[in-house]
Design a protein around this motif. Structure first.
Motif, short mmCIF file in Angstrom:
data_model
loop_
_atom_site.label_atom_id
_atom_site.label_comp_id
_atom_site.label_asym_id
_atom_site.label_seq_id
_atom_site.Cartn_x
_atom_site.Cartn_y
_atom_site.Cartn_z
N ARG A 105 0.73 -0.99 0.13
CA ARG A 105 -0.14 0.10 -0.16
C ARG A 105 0.34 0.88 -0.08
NH1 ARG A 105 -4.72 1.62 -0.23
NH2 ARG A 105 -5.09 2.62 1.43
N PRO A 106 1.35 1.98 -1.15
CA PRO A 106 2.23 2.89 -1.43
C PRO A 106 1.63 4.20 -0.23
CG PRO A 106 0.77 2.23 -3.19
CD PRO A 106 0.97 1.62 -2.71
N GLN A 107 0.97 4.13 -0.37
CA GLN A 107 -0.30 5.84 0.58
C GLN A 107 0.56 5.41 1.86
OE1 GLN A 107 -2.05 3.01 -1.16
NE2 GLN A 107 -3.12 4.34 -2.77
N CYS A 108 1.08 3.77 2.74
CA CYS A 108 1.65 3.78 4.09
C CYS A 108 2.73 4.54 4.17
CB CYS A 108 1.72 2.94 4.39
SG CYS A 108 0.02 2.14 3.97
N GLY A 109 3.62 4.89 2.83
CA GLY A 109 4.79 5.47 2.50
C GLY A 109 4.76 6.75 3.91
N GLU A 110 4.22 7.47 3.85
CA GLU A 110 3.97 8.95 4.71
C GLU A 110 3.66 8.58 5.76
OE1 GLU A 110 1.82 11.70 3.33
OE2 GLU A 110 0.37 10.40 2.53
N LEU A 111 3.91 7.52 6.71
CA LEU A 111 3.29 6.78 8.29
C LEU A 111 3.94 6.84 8.96
CD1 LEU A 111 0.73 4.21 7.63
CD2 LEU A 111 0.14 6.39 7.65
N GLY A 112 4.33 7.11 9.98
CA GLY A 112 5.52 6.62 11.17
C GLY A 112 5.00 5.15 11.47
N VAL A 113 6.46 4.30 12.01
CA VAL A 113 6.04 3.51 12.87
C VAL A 113 7.31 2.86 13.58
CG1 VAL A 113 7.28 0.80 12.20
CG2 VAL A 113 6.67 2.25 9.49
N ALA A 114 5.82 2.70 14.96
CA ALA A 114 6.10 2.47 16.05
C ALA A 114 7.46 1.09 16.04
CB ALA A 114 5.26 2.17 17.09
N THR A 115 8.35 1.20 16.78
CA THR A 115 9.83 -0.30 17.49
C THR A 115 9.27 -0.22 18.31
OG1 THR A 115 11.54 2.09 17.90
CG2 THR A 115 11.07 1.75 15.14
N GLU A 116 8.42 -0.17 18.86
CA GLU A 116 8.27 -0.99 20.41
C GLU A 116 7.09 -0.86 21.03
OE1 GLU A 116 9.69 2.85 23.26
OE2 GLU A 116 11.38 1.51 23.04
N PRO A 117 6.71 -1.73 21.61
CA PRO A 117 5.68 -1.71 22.48
C PRO A 117 5.01 -0.19 22.81
CG PRO A 117 6.62 -3.20 22.94
CD PRO A 117 7.89 -2.45 23.22
N THR A 118 3.41 0.17 22.35
CA THR A 118 2.77 1.45 23.24
C THR A 118 2.80 1.09 24.40
OG1 THR A 118 1.44 1.20 21.28
CG2 THR A 118 1.31 2.65 23.14
N LYS A 119 2.73 2.45 25.37
CA LYS A 119 2.77 2.09 27.08
C LYS A 119 1.14 3.26 27.00
CE LYS A 119 7.81 0.96 27.65
NZ LYS A 119 9.28 1.97 28.27
N VAL A 120 1.10 4.45 26.78
CA VAL A 120 0.87 4.99 26.75
C VAL A 120 -0.37 5.44 25.54
CG1 VAL A 120 -0.26 7.49 27.86
CG2 VAL A 120 1.86 6.34 28.65
N ILE A 121 -1.65 5.69 25.89
CA ILE A 121 -2.79 5.44 24.94
C ILE A 121 -3.36 7.66 25.00
CG2 ILE A 121 -5.13 5.54 23.33
CD1 ILE A 121 -3.77 2.68 23.88
N LYS A 122 -3.13 8.26 24.59
CA LYS A 122 -3.63 9.28 24.87
C LYS A 122 -4.57 9.96 23.68
CE LYS A 122 0.68 12.13 27.06
NZ LYS A 122 0.95 12.81 26.39
N THR A 123 -4.74 9.37 22.16
CA THR A 123 -5.00 10.19 21.28
C THR A 123 -5.76 9.16 20.62
OG1 THR A 123 -4.66 12.13 20.65
CG2 THR A 123 -5.64 11.46 18.73
N VAL A 124 -6.78 8.38 20.36
CA VAL A 124 -7.77 7.76 19.81
C VAL A 124 -8.28 7.99 18.04
CG1 VAL A 124 -9.97 5.79 19.91
CG2 VAL A 124 -8.08 6.48 21.61
N PHE A 125 -7.45 6.74 17.45
CA PHE A 125 -8.75 7.28 16.01
C PHE A 125 -9.57 6.05 15.64
CE2 PHE A 125 -7.41 6.35 11.25
CZ PHE A 125 -8.53 6.66 10.48
N TYR A 126 -10.77 6.75 15.62
CA TYR A 126 -12.03 5.87 15.48
C TYR A 126 -11.97 6.04 14.16
CZ TYR A 126 -16.26 3.69 16.00
OH TYR A 126 -18.23 3.21 16.55
N ALA A 127 -12.42 4.96 13.11
CA ALA A 127 -12.55 5.10 11.89
C ALA A 127 -13.62 3.77 11.34
CB ALA A 127 -11.55 3.95 10.99
N THR A 128 -14.64 4.16 11.05
CA THR A 128 -16.01 3.03 10.20
C THR A 128 -16.58 3.11 9.36
OG1 THR A 128 -17.41 5.64 10.64
CG2 THR A 128 -17.26 3.81 12.64
N THR A 129 -16.48 1.91 8.80
CA THR A 129 -17.44 1.59 7.57
C THR A 129 -18.56 1.68 7.57
OG1 THR A 129 -16.74 0.14 6.19
CG2 THR A 129 -17.82 -1.03 8.09
N TRP A 130 -18.77 1.38 6.43
CA TRP A 130 -20.38 1.63 6.14
C TRP A 130 -21.19 0.47 6.18
CZ3 TRP A 130 -22.67 1.62 0.74
CH2 TRP A 130 -22.24 0.51 0.03
#
Length: 466
Positions: free
Chosen positions: A233-258
């Protein structure tokens, strides 16, 4: 002399008559407006107005606007954006696009990567509203209204045609068999659109990863193995990548299908979206809400979206952001921006999920049927997801447990290669460009067919095998 006396006498009589009638004329000038004013007041009284209104059709602004829009679409817009009648240019490849109003995102997401393939190309758009949207957005679109122009395009010098959906009108171009027809679709998910049997008519089928190939086979769609190309998915090329497990969640991305209300497709979570957003905010999370664009076509789902939008607008703090239209705290964000700004994702079975997996960050899947085993069997991407029931009754609990340990991190890393076709050190953009350039330059449809026949029949002749 006698004539002059008669003239003077008649003139004096006329002046006398005018002097006598002038007061009456002046009175008429004053009283006539007063009479008209009184008549107007009488009409405005409820009783009189009610009697008169029965004989006058009521003003229907919605109907008028609809009629005006139809007239504009039929008579004005075609003149401002005329259909192509003759193809004069040479193209190295063609992007063929047809779809309902509002579907231009399906081709827009690919355009930045088409430009990296080299050579000239045009977006052959079959519907006028979509053509207008693409032109106004700065894309090189050609309004192709008739089959004769489709035929001309097939002889414009291009050898390859790209498609981004399985629209019915695709067949009008695919019938030109001297061209190489490449289906890319517009997202990767476990929904039926990602294993549509119609896809079998294309010469090349681009899939994000090995999962895309297995998805067709596991759902009984017989596509020849040599047709598949893993393009990530070339659209992913501008995404940041986590290199270790997440410890704290502050912002949640909520995506729904139709939800496809016509076909009874209820894989989405939009009906409970307001409740979900409210829970997240009440538990201290900031929310980026992005519904599927088609959700705005349903009056029920649109009302839910607008309610969430108002909830964000009426909050004093910056508790959320709606990626769409209208609202002082709302606006447009790309999917990449949504993903990069978020620590975790809440989702149903949507194509955004595969893109999110590229980031290696945790995600939470809402089960539309409350059957966890069936959900995993039908949607392999769920294997690395944290589970949430359909009602989202205790939504904050699984999100809060991340602080105790993100134990699915390693599983997400393994699944990422299977779904998206690239390792951590590989570029999805480079994979797409190199793969598609190879198809454009080296794919030989006749040679592929001959090789297939050789595998099927060996050294025997076809006639002898029938």
């Amino acid at each position: 002399m006698r004539g002059l006396k008669r003239f003077v006498r008649n003139g004096l009589i006329g002046l006398l008559a005018l002097a006598l009638l002038f007061p009456f004329f002046l009175l008429a000038l004053i009283t006539l407006p007063l009479l008209l004013l009184l008549a107007g007041v009488a009409v405005l009284t409820p009783a009189v107005r009610k009697k008169i209104s029965k004989g006058i059709p009521k003003w229907n602004s919605k109907k008028f606007n609809g009629t005006a829009k139809k007239l504009a679409n039929k008579h004005i817009l075609p003149k401002l954006y005329p259909a192509t009648t003759r193809v004069m240019s040479h193209y190295d490849f063609i992007v063929y696009f047809d779809g309902p109003l509002g579907a231009t995102y399906q081709v827009k997401m690919w355009d930045p990567f088409f430009s990296r393939l080299g050579g000239s190309y045009v977006i052959a758009t079959r519907e006028l509203p979509n053509h207008i949207d693409l032109v106004r957005s700065g894309y090189n679109s050609m309004f192709v209204k008739t089959l004769s122009v489709v035929d001309q395009l097939s002889r414009s010098g291009a050898k390859t045609v790209f498609y981004t959906n399985n629209s019915v009108k695709n067949s009008q171009m695919v019938r030109h068999r001297h061209l190489t027809h490449v289906q890319l679709l517009h997202g990767d998910s476990d929904k039926p659109s990602s294993f549509n049997p119609v896809t079998t008519m294309f010469d090349i089928v681009g899939v994000a990863g090995q999962l895309g190939i297995d998805r067709y086979l596991n759902n009984g769609v017989p596509i020849l193995p040599e047709k598949f190309r893993i393009i990530s998915r070339p659209q992913c090329g501008e995404l940041g990548v986590a290199t270790e497990p997440t410890k704290v969640i502050k912002t949640v991305f909520y995506a729904t299908t139709w939800r496809d209300h016509n076909n009874g497709d209820d894989a989405g979570s939009i009906e409970n979206a307001y409740h979900a957003v409210q829970q997240l905010v009440e538990n201290g999370y900031r929310v980026i809400f992005r519904p599927h664009p088609y959700s705005m076509k349903s009056s029920v789902d649109k009302a839910t979206i607008e309610r969430i939008c108002e909830f964000f607008d009426n909050s004093e703090a910056d508790v959320g952001f709606y990626c769409g239209i209208a609202g002082k705290k709302n606006g447009l964000m790309t999917i990449a921006e949504c993903i990069n700004e978020s620590d975790a994702m809440l989702s149903d079975v949507t194509s955004v999920l595969s893109d999110w997996l590229y980031s290696n960050k945790p995600y939470f899947i809402i089960d539309p049927l409350n059957d966890h085993a069936a959900l995993i069997a039908q949607n392999p991407v769920v294997r690395a997801a944290y589970y949430v029931d359909r009602e989202m009754s205790q939504l904050a609990k699984p999100l809060g447990e991340i602080s105790k340990g993100d134990h699915l991190f390693d599983e997400r890393v393994r699944l990422r290669k299977y779904v998206l076709g690239v390792d951590l050190d590989e570029s999805p953009v480079d994979l797409f460009v190199s793969t598609m350039k190879d198809v454009m330059q080296n794919y030989d449809k006749d040679a592929v067919a001959a090789e297939r026949i050789k595998k099927e029949y060996g050294n025997r002749s076809i006639e002898a095998s029938i």
